[in-house]
Each structure stands twice: as C-alpha cells, then as structure tokens.
Design a protein around this motif. Structure first.
Motif, short mmCIF file in Angstrom:
data_model
loop_
_atom_site.label_atom_id
_atom_site.label_comp_id
_atom_site.label_asym_id
_atom_site.label_seq_id
_atom_site.Cartn_x
_atom_site.Cartn_y
_atom_site.Cartn_z
N LEU A 177 25.70 32.11 33.78
CA LEU A 177 26.67 32.76 34.67
C LEU A 177 26.51 34.28 34.68
O LEU A 177 27.16 34.98 35.44
N PRO A 221 25.00 37.92 35.54
CA PRO A 221 24.43 38.38 36.82
C PRO A 221 22.93 38.60 36.72
O PRO A 221 22.41 38.90 35.64
N VAL A 274 19.62 40.32 39.33
CA VAL A 274 19.33 40.99 40.61
C VAL A 274 18.92 39.94 41.65
O VAL A 274 18.11 39.04 41.36
N ASN A 330 20.17 37.42 42.35
CA ASN A 330 20.38 36.07 41.79
C ASN A 330 19.06 35.32 41.62
O ASN A 330 18.97 34.11 41.87
N LEU A 372 16.86 44.46 33.25
CA LEU A 372 18.33 44.58 33.12
C LEU A 372 18.96 43.18 33.17
O LEU A 372 19.90 42.89 32.42
N ARG A 431 34.14 36.35 36.34
CA ARG A 431 33.41 37.50 36.91
C ARG A 431 32.50 37.04 38.03
O ARG A 431 31.86 36.00 37.95
N THR A 432 32.45 37.80 39.06
CA THR A 432 31.57 37.46 40.17
C THR A 432 31.24 38.74 40.92
O THR A 432 31.88 39.77 40.72
N SER A 433 30.22 38.69 41.76
CA SER A 433 29.93 39.85 42.62
C SER A 433 30.87 39.78 43.81
O SER A 433 30.78 38.84 44.61
N ARG A 493 31.92 40.91 47.27
CA ARG A 493 31.38 41.64 48.43
C ARG A 493 32.34 41.62 49.61
O ARG A 493 31.98 41.96 50.73
N LEU A 499 20.99 34.73 47.35
CA LEU A 499 22.25 35.28 47.84
C LEU A 499 22.76 34.42 48.99
O LEU A 499 22.25 34.51 50.12
N TRP A 503 30.91 45.16 33.41
CA TRP A 503 31.36 44.34 34.54
C TRP A 503 32.45 43.37 34.08
O TRP A 503 33.47 43.16 34.76
N VAL A 548 25.79 48.46 43.62
CA VAL A 548 25.13 49.01 44.82
C VAL A 548 23.87 49.69 44.30
O VAL A 548 23.79 50.90 44.16
N SER A 549 22.86 48.86 44.00
CA SER A 549 21.68 49.35 43.28
C SER A 549 20.91 50.43 44.03
O SER A 549 20.30 51.30 43.41
N ARG A 558 29.14 29.09 42.79
CA ARG A 558 28.13 30.09 42.41
C ARG A 558 26.79 29.40 42.28
O ARG A 558 26.67 28.43 41.53
N ARG A 574 23.49 28.48 40.94
CA ARG A 574 22.80 28.62 39.66
C ARG A 574 21.80 27.48 39.48
O ARG A 574 22.03 26.35 39.93
C1 LIG Z 1 20.41 44.61 37.88
C2 LIG Z 1 21.27 44.05 38.98
C3 LIG Z 1 21.31 44.68 40.21
C4 LIG Z 1 22.11 44.17 41.24
N1 LIG Z 1 22.17 44.84 42.43
C5 LIG Z 1 22.96 44.37 43.43
C6 LIG Z 1 23.08 45.08 44.66
O1 LIG Z 1 22.48 46.14 44.85
N2 LIG Z 1 23.87 44.57 45.63
C7 LIG Z 1 24.56 43.40 45.45
O2 LIG Z 1 25.26 42.98 46.37
N3 LIG Z 1 24.48 42.71 44.28
C8 LIG Z 1 23.71 43.18 43.27
N4 LIG Z 1 23.65 42.52 42.08
C9 LIG Z 1 24.47 41.33 41.88
C10 LIG Z 1 23.64 40.06 41.97
O3 LIG Z 1 23.23 39.83 43.29
C11 LIG Z 1 24.51 38.92 41.43
O4 LIG Z 1 24.70 39.12 40.06
C12 LIG Z 1 23.91 37.55 41.64
O5 LIG Z 1 23.83 37.27 43.01
C13 LIG Z 1 24.73 36.46 40.95
O6 LIG Z 1 26.03 36.40 41.48
P1 LIG Z 1 27.33 36.67 40.60
O7 LIG Z 1 27.24 38.09 40.10
O8 LIG Z 1 28.47 36.48 41.55
O9 LIG Z 1 27.35 35.71 39.47
C14 LIG Z 1 22.87 43.00 41.03
C15 LIG Z 1 22.83 42.37 39.78
C16 LIG Z 1 22.05 42.89 38.76
C17 LIG Z 1 22.02 42.21 37.42
#
Ligand SMILES: Cc1cc2nc3c(=O)[nH]c(=O)nc-3n(C[C@H](O)[C@H](O)[C@H](O)COP(=O)(O)O)c2cc1C
Length: 330
Positions: free
Chosen positions: A16, A18, A20, A22, A58, A117-119, A121, A196, A265, A278-279, A320, A322
C-alpha cells in the motif's frame, strides 16, 4: 522468525506504500529466516520521467518504511539495511538492499494510517479551524516539510507547476511513457493492478477519454494552436490547498529520503489532511531552484518533492490498484 506466510502478510501492508506512477517496482526475496533481499523489477523503470532512477529509489524507500511499520505491528523491526554497492541485473531483477529483521520492534502509530493514506487528486474545501490546527500540528511535528499558505503564494506555485508540467509534456518520450502508465478505461485489463487509473486521477469517464486524446494524438496540433498548455493545466487543483516543500539532507540516499517521504505523507493523513505529490516542481531544475530561493529550503537540504495538500472535498477513490502479493515475492 520470517517465513513465506509471514512475508505474505507483511507485503499485504507494504504494497500500500506509494510508488511513482504506481509502477510498484519493489520485489522481495526471503533469505534464511531473518533477512530480506529487496530487488528492483527493472522492466518497470521510467527512463523518460525518471532517467536517474531517483523516484524509483524513493519508491523503494517508501516500501522499506512500509515494511518497518508492518513489522512493528508484530513486535519485529528492521535491524539493518545494507544497500548493494555494485548491483548487477539478473534477468529483470536488480538487487537493491539486504534488510535484516530482528525481534524488538514496537507498534508505530502511523501504521494505523497505511490503509487510509492515498494520493488525493480531487478538490479541497477551505481550511476551517480544525484544518488550521492540523497544519500547525504538522509544522510542529516535522522539520522535513515547509508549509506554504496564502492564496497568492499557492497560485504562484500552481502556475509554476503548470510551467514545469508543460515543460515535461512537450517531450514526446515523457508523454508517451506517462500515457503507458495511465489506465484511462475500466476495460483496461491492468486497471486494478498498477498505474494511474481514471478513478485515482479523479477523472470522470469523458475527461479520461479526452485526456488520452490531448496527451496522445492531438498534442502536437494543440501545441501548435497554443491550446495544449491550457488543456493540460492543473492550476485549479490547487484551489483551497496548502503546499508542503519536502526536503532532506543533501547527498542522502533516496532510500532513506523515501522512508521519510512516506512517513510525512502518513503524518498528513493522520491529521486528516489529503495530499498528492507534484513531482514536476522538484524535478525541473528551474522550478526547484525558484521554490528554494523564494521560500527558503534550509541550507544543507535539498528539495525532494512537493505536496499539494488540504481538506478533501469528497471521498477517496474506492479501490487502489495493486499487484497481488504473490507477484511481489521472487
Ligand atoms: C516518488 C513519488 C513521486 C510521485 N509523484 C507524483 C506526481 O508527481 N503526481 C501524482 O499525481 N502522484 C505522484 N505520486 C503518487 C503516486 O502516483 C501514487 O503513490 C501511486 O499512484 C499509488 O497510489 P496511492 O498513493 O493512492 O496509494 C508519486 C509517488 C511517489 C512515491
């Protein structure tokens, strides 16, 4: 101490973490009963978006932190991490680090937020008193993140993020790699596995369809017409948000930075704050320099990533994507 059944139980939580795009690059091998070998599935690298492998490393770091939290629930912990000095690729796998596990770990409160925890958006609602208190709490709890507020500041950063994002989108290889990891239709057989998903990106079906066209075949024409930047803009997503500049010591191994990144996070999640990296802001030298100069990343620290964060205006995605645990053990 460690066996296959326990490893599977641990990885159900570890996965689970995160990663990059995914891409879920981390694989695990049990060595004896107290050591894990962490390996990278090199077929999942991002040569266009992450040519140095920094964000993949990372992501491994986040997985290691996930392991530490999962072990802590069971009275175990990480005793030692030995990164491989000169790793060689064998087949699709490259060893990254040996991790020794020992008894004596303790339950960490952040483990309770691994599932939640989740991303995020989606949009944000304005900060209320509880939200302000949550931000104050985060500021007090970490020296790794600098929180930025204020409509004008956030809008400046949102514009900079658009500029940085568009810089990368204009690179054909970058755009097509991003599209390869986007799962824009639920009929995509990998929708629940990795990448994604439209749902994770908070895109209704029609928007997802349009995104495929804008980033795909229409991009060159839209760019010539001067419309591509506007259509790709994510500026609106910053409305009502705060921003956190996540920084770590200069020269630190991204494996260690990734652990801290995940902890930060989770800490945000524990305070009820939804967040998304927002990498591009950290990856594009021009925006990274500008942020460091204007908002003062402390001396001896480097900007690793940037979070957009706030009070979520809606519910998190229902599922999610995975990979199954069995595929993570090699
Ligand atoms: C190093 C790193 C960089 C990431 N950069 C971005 C990003 O620029 N934009 C974004 O929308 N999500 C970014 N993410 C989030 C991942 O897309 C996300 O962790 C992945 O899709 C899994 O989803 P979750 O975080 O909801 O579990 C990043 C995650 C990591 C670990």
């Amino acid at each position: 101490m460690l066996d296959r059944a326990l490893l599977e139980a641990l990885l159900a939580e570890v996965r689970l973490a995160p990663s990059v795009h995914n891409i879920q690059p981390t694989r695990w091998r049990l060595i004896g009963n107290d050591t894990l070998l962490l390996l990278e599935d090199v077929t999942r690298r991002l040569p266009a978006a992450d040519p140095s492998g920094h964000d993949v490393r990372l992501s491994h770091g986040a997985a290691i932190e996930g392991l530490s939290l999962a072990l802590g629930r069971r009275g175990l912990g990480i005793a030692d991490i030995q990164p491989m000095a000169e790793p060689t690729v064998s087949g699709s796998l490259q060893p990254v680090a040996h991790i020794a596990v020992a008894a004596g770990g303790a339950l960490d409160g952040l483990a309770d937020f691994v599932s939640a925890r989740t991303s995020w958006r989606g949009g944000f609602r304005p900060f209320d008193a509880a939200g302000e208190a949550a931000l104050d709490m985060v500021s007090a709890m970490t020296s790794d993140a600098q929180l930025l507020r204020g409509v004008q500041t956030i809008d400046e950063i949102a514009r900079l993020a658009d500029e940085a994002g568009f810089h990368f989108l204009c690179d054909d290889a970058h755009r097509s790699e991003l599209l390869r990891w986007m799962r824009l239709s639920r009929t995509d057989p990998t929708y629940q596995r990795d990448g994604l998903s439209a749902e994770a990106m908070a895109m209704p079906g029609l928007v997802a369809f349009g995104t495929g066209l804008v980033l795909g075949p229409l991009f060159p024409l839209l760019r010539r017409l001067g419309l591509a930047a506007t259509l790709a803009s994510e500026r609106g997503k910053f409305a009502n948000s705060a921003v956190a500049l996540f920084h770590r010591p200069d020269g630190e191994d991204p494996l260690a930075s990734g652990r801290a990144f995940y902890r930060t996070w989770l800490m945000l999640a524990a305070q009820g704050l939804a967040a998304c990296p927002v990498s591009v802001l950290a990856d594009w030298p021009a925006s990274s320099r500008q942020l460091a100069e204007h908002y003062g990343v402390p001396a001896g620290r480097r900007l690793v990533n940037v979070f957009r964060l706030g009070l979520p205006d809606g519910s998190p995605p229902g599922s999610r994507a995975r990979l199954p645990v069995t595929e993570l053990i090699v």
